[in-house]
Design an enzyme around this catalytic site. Structure first.
Site, mmCIF file in Angstrom:
data_model
loop_
_atom_site.group_PDB
_atom_site.id
_atom_site.type_symbol
_atom_site.label_atom_id
_atom_site.label_comp_id
_atom_site.label_asym_id
_atom_site.label_seq_id
_atom_site.Cartn_x
_atom_site.Cartn_y
_atom_site.Cartn_z
ATOM 1 N N GLY A 14 0.825 -1.214 0.000
ATOM 2 C CA GLY A 14 0.000 0.000 0.000
ATOM 3 C C GLY A 14 0.853 1.256 0.000
ATOM 4 N N PHE A 15 0.200 2.380 0.145
ATOM 5 C CA PHE A 15 0.892 3.673 0.099
ATOM 6 C C PHE A 15 1.927 3.782 1.227
ATOM 7 C CE2 PHE A 15 0.152 8.138 1.901
ATOM 8 C CZ PHE A 15 1.276 8.668 1.299
ATOM 9 N N ASP A 60 -3.999 -12.706 2.538
ATOM 10 C CA ASP A 60 -4.972 -11.929 3.293
ATOM 11 C C ASP A 60 -4.693 -12.143 4.781
ATOM 12 O OD1 ASP A 60 -7.244 -10.960 4.572
ATOM 13 O OD2 ASP A 60 -8.565 -11.541 2.917
ATOM 14 N N GLY A 106 -1.402 -12.262 17.324
ATOM 15 C CA GLY A 106 -1.113 -13.661 17.691
ATOM 16 C C GLY A 106 0.273 -14.051 17.204
ATOM 17 N N TYR A 149 -14.711 1.825 9.356
ATOM 18 C CA TYR A 149 -13.273 2.067 9.511
ATOM 19 C C TYR A 149 -12.968 2.506 10.944
ATOM 20 C CZ TYR A 149 -8.623 3.981 8.305
ATOM 21 O OH TYR A 149 -7.279 4.250 8.220
ATOM 22 N N TYR A 163 -3.411 -7.344 24.215
ATOM 23 C CA TYR A 163 -2.233 -8.207 24.009
ATOM 24 C C TYR A 163 -1.024 -7.651 24.757
ATOM 25 C CZ TYR A 163 -3.812 -11.945 21.021
ATOM 26 O OH TYR A 163 -4.415 -13.091 20.565
ATOM 27 N N THR A 179 -1.883 11.912 5.578
ATOM 28 C CA THR A 179 -0.523 11.791 5.058
ATOM 29 C C THR A 179 -0.598 11.760 3.535
ATOM 30 O OG1 THR A 179 0.147 10.609 7.044
ATOM 31 C CG2 THR A 179 1.529 10.293 5.098
#
Ligand code: UDP
Length: 317
Positions: A14-15, A60, A106, A149, A163, A179
């Protein structure tokens, strides 16, 4: 950092992910880039493929993820991140923020890796506190179009803290503000690529609403520097990273016209639902704990970005 580390970057095509991969390699580290290419693009990492220390895994992260061998750090950047993308991919956005973050954490637990969660200023929603400090809890509409989102990232933050507290994972959380830079997708609907594409093609710049809403834009190289400082820091609570140079969207459009030398006009379009009216990071914490602040000014950043988009458009032509 002189020691050579082995890092996994989810969303590495990605970007922001691709800039992170590039920087980690330049610092001498080994990089495993994982991406399902839903919104990422192989063109962003094509130049890294020949590097001996770079591996691309087409996967994925909402499925079980396995990485053989040692893993010193995991930078979890996989997610659709523009309003158009997450409106078109609502379920995938919720899944990668929740299930994907769980899988990545995990793996961090199993490998004893440092972990960095890419969270977002969207956790503050349409903020009632301005500028936004990390201790503000936000004003988010869970059932609005941005809810998929915003709530996914809020869940991801909660999961990351669990975690850290329960399993002792060395997890860090960055809240990334707007950004920009090379490798944004021309059609991702965000304001910078939209304005750049329109300005360079001589089309009118689409201003949503009257353009009085504000944003504060950070150049990607500045962000990446802050991300690595945070990853290797001992700061356990979220940290804002962004450029506090706030402006209206209309002013931003004018800056893009100047950078591109375009004489395009503006055209008003309806303001999307729940579009935040203001946004500016309070970066006092990043300054204090990371000794970080942005260095690239808007003119310089837009000049570098213009060069990229000119090249991209001439390739397409
Ligand atoms: N925007 C705009 N014209 C466009 C795209 C976006 O005026 O063609 C506005 C949008 O309504 C928002 C701001 O620019 O107020 C930033 O939008 P973007 O999608 O880049 O990110 P956001 O900060 O809203 O997540």
């Amino acid at each position: 950092m002189t020691e050579s580390l082995r890092a996994l970057v989810t969303g590495g095509a990605g970007f922001i992910g691709s800039h992170l991969c590039e920087r980690l390699l330049a610092d001498g580290h080994e990089v495993i880039c994982m991406d399902n290419l839903l919104t990422g693009d192989l063109a962003n990492i094509e130049h890294l493929m020949p590097e001996a220390k770079f591996t691309f895994v087409h996967q994925d992260v909402t499925d079980y993820i396995h990485v053989a061998g040692r893993l010193d750090c995991i930078l979890h950047f996989a997610s659709p991140a523009s309003p158009i993308d997450y409106l078109e991919l609502p379920i995938q956005t919720l899944k990668v923020g929740s299930l994907g973050t769980h899988k990545a954490l995990g793996l961090a637990r199993a490998k004893n890796s440092r972990f960095l969660l890419a969270s977002t200023s969207e956790v503050y929603g349409d903020p009632l506190v301005h500028p936004q400090t990390e201790d503000y809890w936000g004003n988010v509409n869970p059932v609005g179009p941005r809810g998929v989102y915003d709530e996914a990232k809020r869940f991801a933050e909660a999961m990351t803290m669990a975690y850290q507290r329960f399993h002792g994972v060395r997890a860090r959380i960055v809240r990334i503000f707007n950004t920009y830079g090379p490798r944004m997708r021309l059609d991702d609907g965000r304001v910078l690529p939209s304005f750049m594409g329109q300005a360079l093609k001589g089309e009118a710049l689409t201003i949503f609403g009257d353009g009085s809403q504000t944003r504060s834009f950070c150049y990607v190289d500045d962000l990446v520097e802050g991300l690595l400082r945070l990853l290797f820091s001992e700061e356990e609570m979220p940290v804002n990273l962004g450029n506090p140079n706030e402006m209206t969207i209309k002013q931003f459009g004018e800056a893009v016209l100047k950078a591109t030398g375009s004489s395009s006009q503006f055209i008003e379009k309806p303001l999307p639902e729940d579009d935040p009216k203001v946004r500016r990071p309070d970066i006092s914490k990043a300054k204090r704990v990371l000794d970080w602040e942005p260095k690239v000014d808007l003119e310089d950043g837009l000049a570098r970005t213009t060069r990229y988009f000119k090249g991209k458009l001439s390739q397409q032509a």
